[in-house]
Design a protein around this motif. Structure first.
Motif, PDB file in Angstrom:
ATOM      1  N   PHE A  97       0.815  -1.211   0.000  1.00 48.15           N
ATOM      2  CA  PHE A  97       0.000   0.000   0.000  1.00 48.15           C
ATOM      3  C   PHE A  97       0.857   1.273   0.000  1.00 48.15           C
ATOM      4  O   PHE A  97       0.456   2.283  -0.557  1.00 48.15           O
ATOM      5  CB  PHE A  97      -0.970  -0.006   1.178  1.00 48.15           C
ATOM      6  CG  PHE A  97      -2.067  -1.027   1.025  1.00 48.15           C
ATOM      7  CD1 PHE A  97      -3.183  -0.758   0.244  1.00 48.15           C
ATOM      8  CD2 PHE A  97      -1.978  -2.260   1.641  1.00 48.15           C
ATOM      9  CE1 PHE A  97      -4.193  -1.683   0.087  1.00 48.15           C
ATOM     10  CE2 PHE A  97      -2.984  -3.197   1.494  1.00 48.15           C
ATOM     11  CZ  PHE A  97      -4.096  -2.914   0.715  1.00 48.15           C
ATOM     12  N   LYS A  98       2.050   1.221   0.615  1.00 49.45           N
ATOM     13  CA  LYS A  98       2.919   2.401   0.641  1.00 49.45           C
ATOM     14  C   LYS A  98       3.443   2.722  -0.756  1.00 49.45           C
ATOM     15  O   LYS A  98       3.448   3.870  -1.178  1.00 49.45           O
ATOM     16  CB  LYS A  98       4.088   2.175   1.605  1.00 49.45           C
ATOM     17  CG  LYS A  98       3.697   2.252   3.060  1.00 49.45           C
ATOM     18  CD  LYS A  98       4.892   2.125   3.956  1.00 49.45           C
ATOM     19  CE  LYS A  98       4.448   2.150   5.413  1.00 49.45           C
ATOM     20  NZ  LYS A  98       5.594   2.010   6.318  1.00 49.45           N
ATOM     21  N   LYS A  99       3.900   1.694  -1.474  1.00 51.32           N
ATOM     22  CA  LYS A  99       4.452   1.904  -2.814  1.00 51.32           C
ATOM     23  C   LYS A  99       3.369   1.854  -3.905  1.00 51.32           C
ATOM     24  O   LYS A  99       3.650   2.120  -5.063  1.00 51.32           O
ATOM     25  CB  LYS A  99       5.515   0.854  -3.122  1.00 51.32           C
ATOM     26  CG  LYS A  99       6.754   0.971  -2.283  1.00 51.32           C
ATOM     27  CD  LYS A  99       7.778  -0.064  -2.700  1.00 51.32           C
ATOM     28  CE  LYS A  99       9.043   0.060  -1.867  1.00 51.32           C
ATOM     29  NZ  LYS A  99      10.032  -0.960  -2.245  1.00 51.32           N
ATOM     30  N   LYS A 100       2.161   1.478  -3.484  1.00 53.17           N
ATOM     31  CA  LYS A 100       1.035   1.350  -4.417  1.00 53.17           C
ATOM     32  C   LYS A 100       1.347   0.365  -5.539  1.00 53.17           C
ATOM     33  O   LYS A 100       1.189   0.657  -6.725  1.00 53.17           O
ATOM     34  CB  LYS A 100       0.621   2.709  -4.971  1.00 53.17           C
ATOM     35  CG  LYS A 100       0.146   3.663  -3.891  1.00 53.17           C
ATOM     36  CD  LYS A 100      -0.308   4.970  -4.458  1.00 53.17           C
ATOM     37  CE  LYS A 100      -0.784   5.857  -3.322  1.00 53.17           C
ATOM     38  NZ  LYS A 100      -1.251   7.149  -3.777  1.00 53.17           N
ATOM     39  N   THR A 101       1.842  -0.838  -5.124  1.00 51.73           N
ATOM     40  CA  THR A 101       2.165  -1.880  -6.093  1.00 51.73           C
ATOM     41  C   THR A 101       1.497  -3.194  -5.698  1.00 51.73           C
ATOM     42  O   THR A 101       1.160  -3.407  -4.524  1.00 51.73           O
ATOM     43  CB  THR A 101       3.683  -2.122  -6.187  1.00 51.73           C
ATOM     44  OG1 THR A 101       4.168  -2.525  -4.896  1.00 51.73           O
ATOM     45  CG2 THR A 101       4.422  -0.885  -6.655  1.00 51.73           C
ATOM     46  N   ILE A 102       1.309  -4.038  -6.688  1.00 50.42           N
ATOM     47  CA  ILE A 102       0.811  -5.394  -6.468  1.00 50.42           C
ATOM     48  C   ILE A 102       1.814  -6.342  -7.100  1.00 50.42           C
ATOM     49  O   ILE A 102       2.184  -6.174  -8.260  1.00 50.42           O
ATOM     50  CB  ILE A 102      -0.580  -5.609  -7.110  1.00 50.42           C
ATOM     51  CG1 ILE A 102      -1.613  -4.662  -6.504  1.00 50.42           C
ATOM     52  CG2 ILE A 102      -1.026  -7.058  -6.962  1.00 50.42           C
ATOM     53  CD1 ILE A 102      -2.976  -4.717  -7.178  1.00 50.42           C
ATOM     54  N   SER A 103       2.270  -7.321  -6.335  1.00 45.02           N
ATOM     55  CA  SER A 103       3.191  -8.328  -6.856  1.00 45.02           C
ATOM     56  C   SER A 103       2.388  -9.535  -7.316  1.00 45.02           C
ATOM     57  O   SER A 103       1.636 -10.123  -6.537  1.00 45.02           O
ATOM     58  CB  SER A 103       4.189  -8.751  -5.786  1.00 45.02           C
ATOM     59  OG  SER A 103       4.989  -7.647  -5.406  1.00 45.02           O
ATOM     60  N   ILE A 104       2.534  -9.876  -8.578  1.00 47.47           N
ATOM     61  CA  ILE A 104       1.852 -11.057  -9.122  1.00 47.47           C
ATOM     62  C   ILE A 104       2.854 -12.198  -9.057  1.00 47.47           C
ATOM     63  O   ILE A 104       3.797 -12.264  -9.836  1.00 47.47           O
ATOM     64  CB  ILE A 104       1.372 -10.805 -10.560  1.00 47.47           C
ATOM     65  CG1 ILE A 104       0.445  -9.598 -10.602  1.00 47.47           C
ATOM     66  CG2 ILE A 104       0.685 -12.054 -11.112  1.00 47.47           C
ATOM     67  CD1 ILE A 104       0.102  -9.119 -11.988  1.00 47.47           C
TER      68      ILE A 104
END
Length: 110
Positions: free
Chosen positions: A93-100
């Motif tokens: 949530f801090k970096k606004k990323t999702i790891s697939i």
């Protein structure tokens, strides 16, 4: 089928260039299809996507995970299996990323 054939043909050409194989077996294939059975894919317009997002966000609730899944798909372009396999640890949530990092196999009952 045409898209699959193009992908396989490109792989075969690379394998020939890399001298892994010597023959292009995809050249002998004739693609034949019945145009009357061909389906056209209808995509949502930008206006329809905005309307869909507004309606999904109106009724958002932790009880309805499908709404979050559709919103995620619309904003990210992730595949259904990738979304189904998501865990909270995959979201930063801090970096606004999702790891697939995984996918789930989705079977549709006909």
């Amino acid at each position: 089928m045409q898209k699959n054939h193009s992908t396989i043909s490109a792989c075969v050409n690379d394998a020939i260039s890399d001298k892994i194989i010597t023959t292009d077996f995809t050249k002998q294939i004739n693609l034949i299809w019945d145009k009357s059975k061909t389906r056209n894919i209808d995509y949502l317009t930008n206006k329809e996507v905005i309307t869909l997002l507004e309606n999904l966000e109106k009724g958002i609730s932790l009880r309805f995970t499908s709404r979050y899944m559709i919103i995620t798909a619309l904003y990210t372009g992730m595949r259904i299996g990738e979304i189904m396999a998501l865990e909270w640890s995959d979201i930063n949530f801090k970096k606004k990323t999702i790891s697939i990092t995984k996918t789930s196999v989705f079977y549709k009952n006909d």
